[in-house]
Design a protein around this motif. Sequence first.
Motif, PDB file in Angstrom:
ATOM      1  N   LYS A 148       0.839  -1.215   0.000  1.00 42.48           N
ATOM      2  CA  LYS A 148       0.000   0.000   0.000  1.00 42.48           C
ATOM      3  C   LYS A 148       0.863   1.250   0.000  1.00 42.48           C
ATOM      4  N   VAL A 149       1.977   1.204   0.732  1.00 42.92           N
ATOM      5  CA  VAL A 149       2.899   2.344   0.761  1.00 42.92           C
ATOM      6  C   VAL A 149       3.516   2.558  -0.621  1.00 42.92           C
ATOM      7  N   LYS A 152       1.231   4.221  -3.270  1.00 43.86           N
ATOM      8  CA  LYS A 152       1.017   5.666  -3.119  1.00 43.86           C
ATOM      9  C   LYS A 152       2.011   6.469  -3.944  1.00 43.86           C
ATOM     10  N   HIS A 153       3.120   5.817  -4.332  1.00 41.59           N
ATOM     11  CA  HIS A 153       4.155   6.488  -5.128  1.00 41.59           C
ATOM     12  C   HIS A 153       4.194   5.871  -6.522  1.00 41.59           C
ATOM     13  N   ASN A 154       3.054   5.816  -7.151  1.00 40.91           N
ATOM     14  CA  ASN A 154       2.937   5.197  -8.473  1.00 40.91           C
ATOM     15  C   ASN A 154       3.859   5.893  -9.476  1.00 40.91           C
TER      16      ASN A 154
END
Length: 730
Positions: A148-149, A152-154
């Motif tokens: 998930k972390v 967030k930085h796709n």
Amino acid sequence: MKITSFALKNYRRLADVTLVLDDKTTVLVGANNSGKTSCIGALHTFLKSPDNLKVRDISKLNWKTINQLGVSIEQKFPSSEDMEALSVNLASLLPSLDIEINAMANEAYKVRDILPDLEWRGGAICVRIAYEAIDISKLVREFVDTRKVVLKHNGVSLWPRDLCDFLEKGQNLSKFIKPKHYILSKSAVPSVVEFGEEGKSSVNEVLQPFKSEALKKLIRVDVISEQRGLGAEDNAEQKGPYSEKQRLNKLLREYYDRILNPEDFPEEQDLGVLAQQQALEKGFTDRLNAQFDSPFNELKAMGYPGIGGNPTVEIAAKISGMDALQKSSSVRYRFNKEDEEFLPESYLGLGYQNLIYLTFRLLEFRDKWMRVGKSASSGGNVEEQIEPIHLVLLEEPEVNLHAQVQRVFVSKAYDTLRKHVDLRDEETTKDKSEYQTQLVISTHSSHIIDDIDFKDLRYFRRNDANTSITMDHTSIANMSELFTKAKDELLFVKKHLKLTHCDIFFADGVIFVEGQAERLLVPEFISKHFQGLSNRYISMLEVSGAHTHKYRALVEKLGVTTLVLTDLDSVDSNGESCFPQENLDQKTCNDTLRLWHPKKELLDELVALSKEEHATISQGASLYVAYQKSTLISERKVLSRTFEDALILANFENEFFQKKSTLKTAKAGHEDNSKLLSESLFNYVKGLKKGDFAFDCLFHLAENEEKSFNPPEYMSEGLKWLQTQLSPKG
């Protein structure tokens, strides 16, 4: 009691293999990168160092499937009901090892912790070591939260990319995946475990968990790795590339040597200390050499020190501040017991260093197993029973040993491991059955297997992906199935290989040739015309057409790519040798052509065989059989019977052959149609000494690097096929 087999799954190339062990010595052979080292590594990991498993040890085929499991749990967090199915599916993709042990009924008390049932009355017992998730819920939760972390930085590549990447970093694999031990019995009831779209079906296996200590009480494992690092400091006990202890130790040694060492320019107050030190050294040295007298004598059975002035070994105790910091004794070599001069350890060649190292490691393994001397009390519980099975894994003993020493060492290694009063009767020299030693050796050396019974060989056969295993993988061929009761043809093969060379067991491909001429000249053709083959590991065996087919069973067992360069060997209706002619119902007397491939006897059928039909698959082994075909000379077909006349025809205008009056006359007769060229060459070759012919050709080629012969067409076609077969994919 003994180990009869290991069945390994999902470990590197060894996706699904079974290694059958000999009662005494099992030798692993095969071409480079066939999985021998992986097999030793797997046994060491499962039986001795389970935390050594890495993600890259999992078969590459399964990485994608493991990552698909990761994707599915990211898309939908599994319910508590799905967790168990997920755990089972993940376990089916991880390495596992089945161990089959054969024990007698009177040994039931030793194997009581792994008995499948109370009705067992001796025979096979099977246990499994399987890597599994110890807490699947915790693994899933940590993976999903970490991903998930990342999400967030796709657009930025961060760890972890997938489930394999998550397990590979740090200690995650050993944190979440642990080996579990089961007593294994099987039933024929099929079962299906499903998770999402994944479905796995298998034979229903009844698993009873047991503690790993039960297996450790039965099997003692010792390993000698091929990475022995002779001449370097032994950092085996360190957990990383270096440690503060190592750095401090080195610093103190250097400081003591440079600043405090009383042996350098001693002052008056140092003399008393030095006198006491030297008295202690002498007493300790005498004691050490007395203790080492017996094992040093055992070195003589290995052929050391041998002849030629090799120095004997002795131990010299060093008692000083420097040596106290190093915690080691000094080894030195003395040429004569009466002399004071000696050489330091590093002055002996690596070959003898390696021989001494290997021998002492085997002695150490044996004596620790048998609780000899101080090792009886060093393990904690003095009353702990000795393990019934001693499994010794030895990688590439040939490193730095010359050929003769290799043969002597391996023939003596098992005896060294058994030289103890509780292991072998000294009078009858027969092994006692209470304790079993099983030695597994991996090797690349044909010299080692020269003196080994072929039934002890296990051949690691490289295979391409197929319908059952969709990756390049290894299977293990058990040579005892061929050679335990070898008769007739295989007895010939066994004897022939012993008298020639056993490198067929390590080759990428094998070429069978007819005689000495081919044996000398085919390498010349390869170097000049088929340089792609010069980069491949090829075994060349000289066997006549009357005997090549006897290798069929071995070739098929090994699955090795095989080229047979043989002769047409024409005979007339009376079975007499004759020059070859079509349309006269001539036959071949070559058993390879008659009995192996293409299984034809009529000369006309053999000559008419298409190029494609020369190649076949012989029980899984790629095979090409090449022999003489028609050649156009002055626009007329000419047939040759053997290699010699085929070589002449392929180089008919070459000055080397045209300088020979007989061949010049044969050429004239062919051109004026007064005599058949096939007949002239047949008569010429019949009067040759073929060895002399071959050497004459070689001497001619050696005179000038520019000189060369064209290989006969049938050889060119065969070598071209072999080069294609052994070319890298893609």
